[in-house]
Motif scaffolding. Structure first.
Motif, PDB file in Angstrom:
ATOM      1  N   SER A 284      -0.187  15.357  27.867  1.00  0.00           N
ATOM      2  CA  SER A 284      -0.344  16.810  27.784  1.00  0.00           C
ATOM      3  C   SER A 284       0.951  17.540  28.116  1.00  0.00           C
ATOM      4  O   SER A 284       1.102  18.714  27.804  1.00  0.00           O
TER       5      SER A 284
ATOM      6  N   ARG B 252     -11.068  18.832  21.123  1.00  0.00           N
ATOM      7  CA  ARG B 252     -11.154  19.977  22.023  1.00  0.00           C
ATOM      8  C   ARG B 252      -9.823  20.720  22.135  1.00  0.00           C
ATOM      9  O   ARG B 252      -9.769  21.942  22.087  1.00  0.00           O
ATOM     10  N   SER B 253      -8.741  19.993  22.289  1.00  0.00           N
ATOM     11  CA  SER B 253      -7.457  20.619  22.592  1.00  0.00           C
ATOM     12  C   SER B 253      -6.612  20.928  21.369  1.00  0.00           C
ATOM     13  O   SER B 253      -5.615  21.607  21.467  1.00  0.00           O
TER      14      SER B 253
ATOM     15  N   ILE C 253      -4.076  11.508  29.751  1.00  0.00           N
ATOM     16  CA  ILE C 253      -3.980  12.747  28.976  1.00  0.00           C
ATOM     17  C   ILE C 253      -3.551  13.911  29.867  1.00  0.00           C
ATOM     18  O   ILE C 253      -2.612  14.657  29.546  1.00  0.00           O
ATOM     19  N   LYS C 254      -4.245  14.062  31.001  1.00  0.00           N
ATOM     20  CA  LYS C 254      -4.021  15.232  31.852  1.00  0.00           C
ATOM     21  C   LYS C 254      -2.620  15.250  32.450  1.00  0.00           C
ATOM     22  O   LYS C 254      -1.956  16.290  32.491  1.00  0.00           O
TER      23      LYS C 254
ATOM     24  N   GLU D  47     -11.146  14.729  23.322  1.00  0.00           N
ATOM     25  CA  GLU D  47      -9.915  15.412  23.718  1.00  0.00           C
ATOM     26  C   GLU D  47      -9.102  15.838  22.492  1.00  0.00           C
ATOM     27  O   GLU D  47      -8.512  16.914  22.468  1.00  0.00           O
ATOM     28  N   HIS D  48      -9.088  14.978  21.479  1.00  0.00           N
ATOM     29  CA  HIS D  48      -8.409  15.345  20.223  1.00  0.00           C
ATOM     30  C   HIS D  48      -9.006  16.618  19.647  1.00  0.00           C
ATOM     31  O   HIS D  48      -8.294  17.547  19.266  1.00  0.00           O
TER      32      HIS D  48
ATOM     33  N   GLU E  48      -8.299   9.563  31.002  1.00  0.00           N
ATOM     34  CA  GLU E  48      -8.302  11.002  31.319  1.00  0.00           C
ATOM     35  C   GLU E  48      -7.028  11.369  32.066  1.00  0.00           C
ATOM     36  O   GLU E  48      -6.392  12.397  31.800  1.00  0.00           O
TER      37      GLU E  48
ATOM     38  N   GLN F 258     -12.511   5.256  31.325  1.00  0.00           N
ATOM     39  CA  GLN F 258     -12.491   6.684  31.002  1.00  0.00           C
ATOM     40  C   GLN F 258     -11.667   7.497  32.010  1.00  0.00           C
ATOM     41  O   GLN F 258     -10.864   8.355  31.613  1.00  0.00           O
TER      42      GLN F 258
ATOM     43  N   ARG G  25      -4.643  19.138  20.075  1.00  0.00           N
ATOM     44  CA  ARG G  25      -3.341  18.491  20.252  1.00  0.00           C
ATOM     45  C   ARG G  25      -3.443  17.071  19.700  1.00  0.00           C
ATOM     46  O   ARG G  25      -4.453  16.404  19.861  1.00  0.00           O
TER      47      ARG G  25
ATOM     48  N   TYR H  25     -14.178   9.444  24.481  1.00  0.00           N
ATOM     49  CA  TYR H  25     -13.560  10.483  25.296  1.00  0.00           C
ATOM     50  C   TYR H  25     -12.242  10.957  24.681  1.00  0.00           C
ATOM     51  O   TYR H  25     -11.969  12.157  24.624  1.00  0.00           O
ATOM     52  N   LEU H  26     -11.428  10.010  24.202  1.00  0.00           N
ATOM     53  CA  LEU H  26     -10.160  10.387  23.563  1.00  0.00           C
ATOM     54  C   LEU H  26     -10.388  11.226  22.321  1.00  0.00           C
ATOM     55  O   LEU H  26      -9.663  12.180  22.049  1.00  0.00           O
TER      56      LEU H  26
END
Length: 564
Positions: free
Chosen positions: A470, A432-433, A465-466, A429-430, A462, A458, A435, A425-426
């Motif tokens: 972020s 997708r964003s 990050i959120k 996120e790397h 999440e 997870q 960032r 999942y991490l």
């Protein structure tokens, strides 16, 4: 070419650009580094060559001076010369003529390679002899004669300009004494500059290699051009230079060579290499264009076909010739999909209208999750075929997440797989964003195979990050995931360095969680699941002592190792 590299032709442009950069940049850097390395190596070798050659020639000049001094010592030791100079001063013209004749015989007997001059101590008493032996700019009243008498058994070297030769000459002056240290006279050996320069040997590979001798005031005393005599030596910037002191105090021997003589070969090699590289790059561009077009044109046409699918045109793609590579497989897969869709449409049209809804529901219930995984694999494969590695990586991670989440309804997993699921999942996120944030994972190897409840970590990462990293600038975020054993429990800790929370967070089953509060929903869900399975002694604990960041601790009972 404008159409070929048009903005709409993105796939060709990207592949061509990436392949060109992967070839041109290393090739250019390799050529540049090779040239720079060769130049530095050549300069180093040249400097060492200058130093070695200079050392050899300095040794040769010192040896030459020593040979002259030894020859002068032998002359000074001549008994005939000492006896002649020790006689009384001639009292008449005839006696002086007899002295001159005897002196000529002695000079002829002693004279070696160089011009020899002998001066009695009282040369003024020998007027006719003095008129015969005029020495260039050096006479009995010269300071050099006085210094020679003071040095006694050691001579001195001097240099003067000879108007007759129109060149500099070197003179070695040595005093003559009796055994009782009574001065008798002076001998002088005159050596033209050209004879000394013949002792110098320059490398044959350098046409403009040059030797210069300077005195203690850096004035030129020997130069290939006589016009430079007694001028201050100033080395030119475009020359390599090395110097070494000679045995004569203050004199130095300098070797110099123009840089263009050294770098001329490198410049030719550089020019030749540039042309070779330029020609090679042109050929590479042509080959790259052909290779890339062989892949991108079929894909581009296939994309055009797929655009027709969106508006209902289900037409298979026809290749001019069959291909066995990945592009051919992609097209065959597309055609199979189109044919399957056509067949499905044909079948569907034949179905009775009253059964359509039931059949659609039946089909929906018969969907196999593996078809979804295979579709994701197809997307991944197609992304890799156009070198969209980021999309391929995201699809792979997503497939792993879904496979772990479904897993035939299994509710249990291992610590190792649970952490791997969180890492997937991490990673998504790397990708997708776009960032960047740092992730640190520390796991006790003893608990890797222990059985735990699935999908605990997870939601926690999440939230980290959120609501945590972020809100930080790119690259500043940090998430730490720790798993360890504490007595009969397994402890998971998830912490981030985000802004944290400034309001209490309710996690008890008997309390209500505000859906709008930060970090609340995912944490409460995990907390309730743990308490429903294992009782109120287990669940989540939020560290309220944190002044910054957020830290949550998960307590899970230790179980037996998991077996599939």
């Amino acid at each position: 070419m404008r159409k070929l590299f048009a903005f709409k032709n993105k796939l060709f442009s990207k592949i061509f650009l990436l392949m060109s950069i992967s070839v041109f940049v290393p090739l250019g850097l390799l050529g540049l580094l090779s040239y720079d390395k060769s130049k530095n190596q050549l300069e180093s070798v040249t400097s060492q060559l200058l130093q070695d050659n200079l050392q050899l020639n300095a040794k040769q000049i010192n040896s030459f001076f020593k040979n002259v001094e030894n020859e002068a010592d032998k002359m000074v030791a001549s008994r005939e010369l000492r006896n002649l100079l020790g006689e009384d001063i001639p009292s008449s013209y005839s006696h002086e003529v007899e002295f001159i004749n005897r002196m000529v015989d002695v000079v002829i007997q002693l004279k070696g390679t160089y011009e020899l001059y002998i001066f009695p101590k009282n040369i003024a008493s020998y007027p006719n002899y003095w008129n015969l032996i005029k020495l260039s700019k050096v006479g009995p009243d010269s300071e050099y004669f006085q210094r020679a008498y003071q040095l006694q058994r050691k001579g001195i070297w001097i240099h003067v300009w000879d108007d007759h030769l129109n060149k500099p000459i070197f003179i070695y002056i040595r005093a003559i004494f009796t055994n009782n240290q009574k001065p008798l006279g002076i001998i002088a050996l005159q050596i033209p500059d050209s004879i000394i320069r013949k002792e110098l040997a320059s490398p044959s590979s350098f046409k403009n290699y040059m030797f210069v001798m300077v005195d203690d005031q850096n004035l030129v005393i020997s130069h290939p051009s006589a016009a430079a005599y007694m001028k201050t030596y100033v080395p030119e910037e475009s020359w390599y230079k090395a110097e070494m002191p000679l045995s004569e105090v203050g004199w130095k021997l300098i070797a110099a060579v123009p840089q263009k003589d050294v770098s001329g070969s490198i410049d030719k090699i550089k020019t030749f290499t540039v042309w070779i590289v330029a020609g090679s790059l042109c050929l590479i561009v042509a080959f790259l264009t052909l290779i890339v077009r062989s892949f991108t044109i079929p894909v581009k046409n296939l994309v055009r076909q797929m655009a027709g699918v969106r508006i209902g045109r289900l037409i298979p793609y026809h290749l001019v010739k069959s291909r066995e590579d990945e592009v051919g497989q992609l097209i065959r897969g597309y055609n199979q999909m189109i044919l399957g869709m056509l067949e499905l449409l044909h079948t569907t049209k034949e179905m009775e209208s009253e059964k359509r809804q039931l059949e659609l529901q039946t089909l929906n219930h018969q969907i196999n999750p593996h078809f979804f995984y295979n579709t994701l694999d197809s997307i991944k494969w197609r992304a890799e075929s156009v070198q969209e590695n980021k999309i391929a990586a995201m699809v792979t991670k997503l497939a792993n997440l879904l496979r772990f989440s479904l897993n035939n309804g299994e509710e249990w997993t291992t610590v190792e797989r649970e952490i791997e699921h969180a890492r997937n999942y991490l990673d998504i996120e790397h990708l997708r964003s776009n960032r960047t944030f740092q992730v640190y994972v520390q796991v006790d190897p003893e608990i890797l195979k222990m059985k735990v409840m699935k999908l605990m970590l997870q939601p926690l990462v999440e939230n980290a990050i959120k609501h945590g990293v972020s809100h930080l600038s790119d690259g500043k975020g940090k998430i730490r995931l720790t798993a360890k054993r504490r007595e009969q429990d397994i402890i998971f800790i998830v912490e981030d360095n985000g802004p944290g929370i400034h309001v209490p967070l309710a996690l008890n089953l008997n309390e209500t969680t505000d859906n709008d509060s930060p970090r609340g929903i995912g944490l409460s869900n995990v907390h309730k699941r743990l308490q429903l399975h294992f009782g109120n002694d287990y669940g989540l604990l939020i560290d309220s002592t944190q002044t910054s960041g957020f830290r949550v601790v998960v307590r899970h009972p230790l179980s037996h190792p998991y077996s599939d």
